[in-house]
Enzyme design. Structure first.
Site, PDB file in Angstrom:
ATOM      1  N   GLU A  52       6.269  -3.967   3.896  1.00 41.48           N
ATOM      2  CA  GLU A  52       5.621  -2.754   3.368  1.00 41.48           C
ATOM      3  C   GLU A  52       6.647  -1.678   3.006  1.00 41.48           C
ATOM      4  OE1 GLU A  52       2.765  -1.855   6.415  1.00 41.48           O
ATOM      5  OE2 GLU A  52       1.550  -3.612   5.914  1.00 41.48           O
ATOM      6  N   ASN A  78     -10.377   4.731   4.775  1.00 42.42           N
ATOM      7  CA  ASN A  78     -10.243   5.003   6.216  1.00 42.42           C
ATOM      8  C   ASN A  78      -8.981   5.803   6.547  1.00 42.42           C
ATOM      9  OD1 ASN A  78      -8.454   2.949   5.734  1.00 42.42           O
ATOM     10  ND2 ASN A  78      -9.115   1.633   7.404  1.00 42.42           N
ATOM     11  N   TYR A 136      -0.435  -5.215  -0.222  1.00 43.77           N
ATOM     12  CA  TYR A 136      -1.542  -5.778   0.563  1.00 43.77           C
ATOM     13  C   TYR A 136      -1.666  -7.295   0.375  1.00 43.77           C
ATOM     14  CZ  TYR A 136      -3.727  -1.395   2.188  1.00 43.77           C
ATOM     15  OH  TYR A 136      -4.029  -0.221   2.847  1.00 43.77           O
ATOM     16  N   LYS A 159      -3.898   7.614   2.886  1.00 44.78           N
ATOM     17  CA  LYS A 159      -4.623   7.028   1.754  1.00 44.78           C
ATOM     18  C   LYS A 159      -5.206   8.117   0.833  1.00 44.78           C
ATOM     19  CE  LYS A 159      -5.741   2.678   4.083  1.00 44.78           C
ATOM     20  NZ  LYS A 159      -6.779   1.628   4.248  1.00 44.78           N
ATOM     21  N   HIS A 198      -3.222   3.892   6.707  1.00 45.42           N
ATOM     22  CA  HIS A 198      -2.818   2.515   6.985  1.00 45.42           C
ATOM     23  C   HIS A 198      -1.520   2.578   7.780  1.00 45.42           C
ATOM     24  CE1 HIS A 198      -1.481  -1.645   6.391  1.00 45.42           C
ATOM     25  NE2 HIS A 198      -0.299  -1.115   6.193  1.00 45.42           N
TER      26      HIS A 198
HETATM   27  P1  CMP Z   1      -5.750  -1.069   6.334  1.00 40.00           P
HETATM   28  O1  CMP Z   1      -5.227  -0.765   7.682  1.00 40.00           O
HETATM   29  O2  CMP Z   1      -5.192  -0.331   5.176  1.00 40.00           O
HETATM   30  O3  CMP Z   1      -5.556  -2.632   6.052  1.00 40.00           O
HETATM   31  C1  CMP Z   1      -6.317  -3.297   5.097  1.00 40.00           C
HETATM   32  C2  CMP Z   1      -7.514  -2.495   4.673  1.00 40.00           C
HETATM   33  O4  CMP Z   1      -8.557  -3.232   4.087  1.00 40.00           O
HETATM   34  C3  CMP Z   1      -8.157  -1.857   5.884  1.00 40.00           C
HETATM   35  O5  CMP Z   1      -7.329  -0.829   6.346  1.00 40.00           O
HETATM   36  C4  CMP Z   1      -9.501  -1.414   5.306  1.00 40.00           C
HETATM   37  O6  CMP Z   1      -9.399  -0.178   4.656  1.00 40.00           O
HETATM   38  C5  CMP Z   1      -9.737  -2.510   4.291  1.00 40.00           C
HETATM   39  N1  CMP Z   1     -10.730  -3.475   4.734  1.00 40.00           N
HETATM   40  C6  CMP Z   1     -10.614  -4.374   5.678  1.00 40.00           C
HETATM   41  N2  CMP Z   1     -11.737  -5.124   5.764  1.00 40.00           N
HETATM   42  C7  CMP Z   1     -12.544  -4.680   4.816  1.00 40.00           C
HETATM   43  C8  CMP Z   1     -13.846  -5.052   4.407  1.00 40.00           C
HETATM   44  N3  CMP Z   1     -14.513  -6.061   5.013  1.00 40.00           N
HETATM   45  N4  CMP Z   1     -14.395  -4.363   3.402  1.00 40.00           N
HETATM   46  C9  CMP Z   1     -13.716  -3.373   2.804  1.00 40.00           C
HETATM   47  N5  CMP Z   1     -12.470  -2.984   3.149  1.00 40.00           N
HETATM   48  C10 CMP Z   1     -11.901  -3.623   4.161  1.00 40.00           C
END
Ligand code: CMP
Length: 133
Positions: A127, A113, A50, A10, A116
């Site tokens: 994806e 984070n 997404y 990311k 993904h």
């Molecule tokens: P990812 O594995 O990329 O899949 C979806 C993403 O949404 C997840 O990682 C987080 O980065 C993000 N995400 C999921 N829940 C929340 C939330 N409650 N608030 C903000 N971001 C979220």
């Protein structure tokens, strides 16, 4: 069973120069790189990528973050790739992810984070189509 998975490094991790660190973990684990690309998500492409989250309250924040800078997408191949990659990346909330996992070792964020990864064959199919379109 040999299968493929996809991960996205990311914008937070690319900006922090963690791309090599992250890819190296998958190579050291034994996975082979099949495809690799640095690119910027277009807004519509990110919304499609997404799409499973489109009705969630955090969808706007998620799309805004993933389009905020360059990302790296990889397809890797090896034994049990989808489930093993999920174990390697760690819990979604980086601040709760176990040390030793990628999120646990490199981040504290939730939307930001680090990485993904596809969570099923169905999400891998979707994806990989969207990210390499
Ligand atoms: P990812 O594995 O990329 O899949 C979806 C993403 O949404 C997840 O990682 C987080 O980065 C993000 N995400 C999921 N829940 C929340 C939330 N409650 N608030 C903000 N971001 C979220």
């Amino acid at each position: 069973m040999t299968e493929q998975s996809l991960f996205i490094i990311k914008p937070d991790a690319v900006a922090r120069n963690l791309t090599g660190e992250v890819i190296a973990r998958f190579e050291r684990k034994g996975f082979k790189l099949v495809k690799l690309k640095l690119f910027n998500f277009a807004k519509e492409q990110a919304e499609n990528f997404y799409g499973v989250h489109k009705d969630k309250p955090f969808f706007g924040e998620l799309v805004s973050f993933i389009t905020s800078g360059p990302v790296v997408v990889a397809i890797i191949e090896g034994n049990n790739a989808i489930a093993t990659t999920r174990i390697m990346i760690g819990a979604t909330k980086s601040f709760e992810a176990a040390p030793g996992s990628i999120r646990g070792d490199f981040g504290l964020g939730f939307t930001d984070n680090i990485i993904h990864a596809s969570d099923s064959q169905e999400s891998f199919d979707h994806e990989s189509r969207v990210a390499f379109e």
